[in-house]
Write a protein that holds these residues in place. Structure first.
Motif, short mmCIF file in Angstrom:
data_model
loop_
_atom_site.label_atom_id
_atom_site.label_comp_id
_atom_site.label_asym_id
_atom_site.label_seq_id
_atom_site.Cartn_x
_atom_site.Cartn_y
_atom_site.Cartn_z
N ALA A 152 0.61 -1.60 0.14
CA ALA A 152 0.31 0.58 0.07
C ALA A 152 1.42 1.22 0.08
CB ALA A 152 -0.81 0.05 1.22
N GLY A 153 0.79 2.10 -1.31
CA GLY A 153 1.34 3.69 -0.98
C GLY A 153 1.04 4.77 -1.76
N LEU A 154 2.42 4.84 -2.45
CA LEU A 154 1.28 6.13 -3.41
C LEU A 154 3.10 6.26 -4.70
CD1 LEU A 154 1.48 9.14 -0.45
CD2 LEU A 154 -0.55 7.85 -1.53
N PRO A 155 2.29 6.79 -5.65
CA PRO A 155 3.49 6.54 -6.53
C PRO A 155 4.50 7.88 -6.20
CG PRO A 155 0.89 7.61 -7.54
CD PRO A 155 0.86 7.14 -6.42
N HIS A 156 5.13 8.07 -7.63
CA HIS A 156 5.74 9.34 -6.78
C HIS A 156 7.00 8.85 -7.98
CE1 HIS A 156 9.49 12.44 -5.77
NE2 HIS A 156 10.34 11.28 -5.78
N LYS A 157 7.04 10.62 -8.55
CA LYS A 157 7.35 10.86 -10.11
C LYS A 157 8.56 12.23 -10.15
CE LYS A 157 6.08 12.58 -14.92
NZ LYS A 157 5.33 12.36 -16.00
N GLY A 158 9.76 11.95 -9.93
CA GLY A 158 10.51 12.75 -9.81
C GLY A 158 12.16 12.00 -8.93
N GLY A 164 10.61 10.46 -0.42
CA GLY A 164 11.44 9.80 1.83
C GLY A 164 10.31 10.35 1.70
N GLY A 165 9.69 11.90 1.12
CA GLY A 165 8.05 12.45 1.76
C GLY A 165 7.14 11.95 1.35
N LYS A 166 6.89 10.88 0.78
CA LYS A 166 5.69 9.65 -0.13
C LYS A 166 6.04 8.78 1.00
CE LYS A 166 4.01 11.80 -3.25
NZ LYS A 166 3.63 11.86 -4.51
N PHE A 167 7.31 8.20 1.47
CA PHE A 167 6.74 6.81 1.84
C PHE A 167 5.94 7.92 3.40
CE2 PHE A 167 10.41 4.94 -0.13
CZ PHE A 167 9.63 4.04 0.21
N GLU A 168 6.31 8.82 4.10
CA GLU A 168 5.84 9.70 5.10
C GLU A 168 4.29 9.89 4.95
OE1 GLU A 168 7.02 10.37 8.13
OE2 GLU A 168 9.78 10.33 7.49
N GLN A 169 3.95 9.82 3.55
CA GLN A 169 3.01 10.23 3.46
C GLN A 169 2.40 9.06 3.80
OE1 GLN A 169 1.96 12.61 0.35
NE2 GLN A 169 3.54 13.84 0.00
N SER A 204 8.46 6.26 -9.83
CA SER A 204 8.83 4.84 -8.16
C SER A 204 7.53 4.67 -7.75
CB SER A 204 10.33 5.80 -8.02
OG SER A 204 10.05 6.59 -7.09
N PHE A 205 7.61 4.02 -6.46
CA PHE A 205 6.47 3.89 -5.45
C PHE A 205 6.99 3.15 -4.04
CE2 PHE A 205 3.07 1.02 -3.75
CZ PHE A 205 2.39 2.02 -3.66
N ALA A 206 6.39 4.42 -3.66
CA ALA A 206 6.73 4.04 -2.20
C ALA A 206 5.62 3.60 -1.20
CB ALA A 206 7.08 5.73 -2.06
N GLY A 207 5.79 2.70 -0.50
CA GLY A 207 5.22 1.69 -0.04
C GLY A 207 5.33 0.58 0.96
N LEU A 220 -4.05 6.51 -1.85
CA LEU A 220 -3.04 4.91 -1.45
C LEU A 220 -3.53 4.45 -2.56
CD1 LEU A 220 -3.04 3.85 2.92
CD2 LEU A 220 -1.29 5.02 1.40
N GLU A 221 -2.85 3.62 -2.43
CA GLU A 221 -2.85 2.47 -3.88
C GLU A 221 -2.17 0.96 -3.57
OE1 GLU A 221 -0.67 4.40 -7.86
OE2 GLU A 221 -1.96 6.23 -7.37
N ILE A 222 -2.58 0.49 -4.57
CA ILE A 222 -2.08 -1.12 -4.24
C ILE A 222 -1.01 -0.98 -5.34
CG2 ILE A 222 -2.11 -3.27 -4.38
CD1 ILE A 222 -3.01 -2.50 -1.69
N ALA A 223 0.41 -2.43 -4.88
CA ALA A 223 1.40 -2.67 -5.76
C ALA A 223 1.25 -3.83 -5.48
CB ALA A 223 2.55 -1.34 -6.41
N ASN A 224 1.62 -4.68 -6.36
CA ASN A 224 2.87 -6.21 -6.39
C ASN A 224 3.75 -6.04 -6.71
OD1 ASN A 224 -0.44 -7.00 -4.88
ND2 ASN A 224 -0.97 -5.83 -6.88
N ILE A 225 5.00 -7.20 -5.74
CA ILE A 225 5.57 -7.79 -6.08
C ILE A 225 5.18 -8.68 -5.85
CG2 ILE A 225 7.57 -8.62 -5.66
CD1 ILE A 225 8.02 -5.42 -3.54
N ASP A 226 5.68 -9.64 -7.44
CA ASP A 226 5.22 -10.79 -8.06
C ASP A 226 6.32 -11.88 -7.00
OD1 ASP A 226 3.70 -10.29 -9.82
OD2 ASP A 226 4.69 -10.60 -11.11
N VAL A 227 5.99 -12.53 -7.18
CA VAL A 227 7.04 -14.16 -5.92
C VAL A 227 8.39 -14.17 -7.11
CG1 VAL A 227 5.67 -16.33 -7.04
CG2 VAL A 227 7.33 -16.44 -4.87
N GLY A 228 9.26 -14.93 -6.75
CA GLY A 228 9.94 -15.64 -7.78
C GLY A 228 11.52 -15.16 -7.19
N LYS A 229 12.64 -15.58 -8.42
CA LYS A 229 14.09 -15.60 -7.45
C LYS A 229 14.54 -14.28 -8.17
CE LYS A 229 17.08 -18.23 -10.34
NZ LYS A 229 17.37 -19.19 -11.21
N TYR A 230 15.23 -13.77 -7.17
CA TYR A 230 16.18 -12.43 -7.10
C TYR A 230 17.63 -12.67 -6.42
CZ TYR A 230 11.61 -10.68 -7.42
OH TYR A 230 10.40 -9.83 -7.57
N ALA A 231 18.05 -11.57 -7.28
CA ALA A 231 19.74 -11.28 -7.03
C ALA A 231 19.59 -10.08 -6.35
CB ALA A 231 20.09 -10.69 -8.29
#
Length: 292
Positions: A152-158, A164-169, A204-207, A220-231
């Motif tokens: 759950a978070g907010l999109p950021h442009k710039g 950081g301010g978007k994380f706070e909000q 970017s997206f702060a969530g 607030l908006e929803i963003a998803n991170i998929d299951v998978g292999k990551y470095a």
């Protein structure tokens, strides 16, 4: 990626493969210096995800694609000054400079003389390609399987340094809506490479991680991170130094690892907070999705 024998390509072979892809990009640029260059077209030529190709390029080449284009256009402009009778202004316009003043200023800053003097002298200044950062600082990297996450978070442009301010909000709103409690994982998704996209156009997206199926209310908006292999690269230090880690991660470690990127953006997970942690002790995990 598989070889023609369907056997896994070793890390040296994959590094050479990446190098060849980047050389194709450079070759295309050289043939189209007097045209507008589309980053998506360059990603296709590199045969890499648009989320990642430019970081690989910058890490392996030691300069961003913007710096490469600028350097090569200035070299070609120098050649035109000596080998053609085009006016200085026309040569500048040919390579994307809007007026004589801007072309003269940029040309002089790189060749230590204005274009008119360069033409009179009739020779080229040595202009070396910057060295790569393959011997840069080493970081800890692990291959991990990451479970799917809902944010759950907010999109950021710039600028990413202003997210950081978007994380706070976002945290304040999520707590107010009962979507999260006090201590949750904070994650930033970074869709664009700051070396390839204008600062004010970076997305970017702060969530914060929430339970799957948890509802939230606007803004607030929803963003998803998929299951998978990551470095996963672990960085300790100020957020302002993360760009160095990305350069090494994409330009050296990834190219030599024998692994390939999935077509999804990287994300950062913050293991502590600048509110109660000194900058030198901040710990950030950079996650880059990999093909299965």
């Amino acid at each position: 990626m598989k070889t023609s024998s369907d056997a896994p390509m070793n890390s040296k072979g994959l590094w050479i493969n990446y190098h060849d892809r980047m050389e194709r990009v450079t070759d295309f640029i050289l043939k189209n210096l007097d045209k507008d260059l589309d980053l998506m077209v360059l990603a296709d030529i590199a045969c890499l995800s648009p989320y990642h190709w430019h970081r690989v390029y910058a890490g392996m080449k030691g300069e961003t694609i913007t710096q490469t284009v600028k350097r090569l256009r200035l070299q070609r402009a120098g050649h035109d000054l000596i080998s053609t009778e085009l006016s200085v202004e026309d040569i500048g316009k040919r390579y994307g400079y809007p007026n004589l003043q801007s072309f003269t200023r940029i040309f002089a800053s790189h060749f230590d003389m204005p274009p008119g003097e360069y033409r009179r002298r009739g020779y080229h200044t040595v202009y070396d390609i910057p060295s790569s950062e393959r011997d840069a600082k080493m970081y800890d990297v692990e291959i991990k399987t990451i479970e799917a996450m809902t944010l759950a978070g907010l999109p950021h442009k710039g600028s990413y340094m202003e997210i950081g301010g978007k994380f706070e909000q976002a945290v304040g709103l999520a707590i107010g809506q009962g979507a999260i409690k006090d201590m949750v994982a904070m994650i930033g998704i970074y869709y664009d490479d700051p070396g390839a996209v204008a600062l004010d156009e970076l997305r970017s997206f702060a969530g914060a991680v929430i339970e799957k199926g948890q509802s939230v209310e606007a803004p607030l908006e929803i963003a998803n991170i998929d299951v998978g292999k990551y470095a996963v690269l672990t960085h300790k230090g100020p957020y302002g130094e993360l760009s160095k880690a990305y350069t090494w991660f994409y330009g050296t470690w990834m190219a030599e690892s024998g692994l390939e990127f999935a077509d999804a953006p990287p994300f950062e997970k913050y293991l502590n907070s600048p509110h109660d942690t000194a900058p030198a002790d901040l710990i950030t995990e950079i996650h880059v999705p990999l093909k299965s």
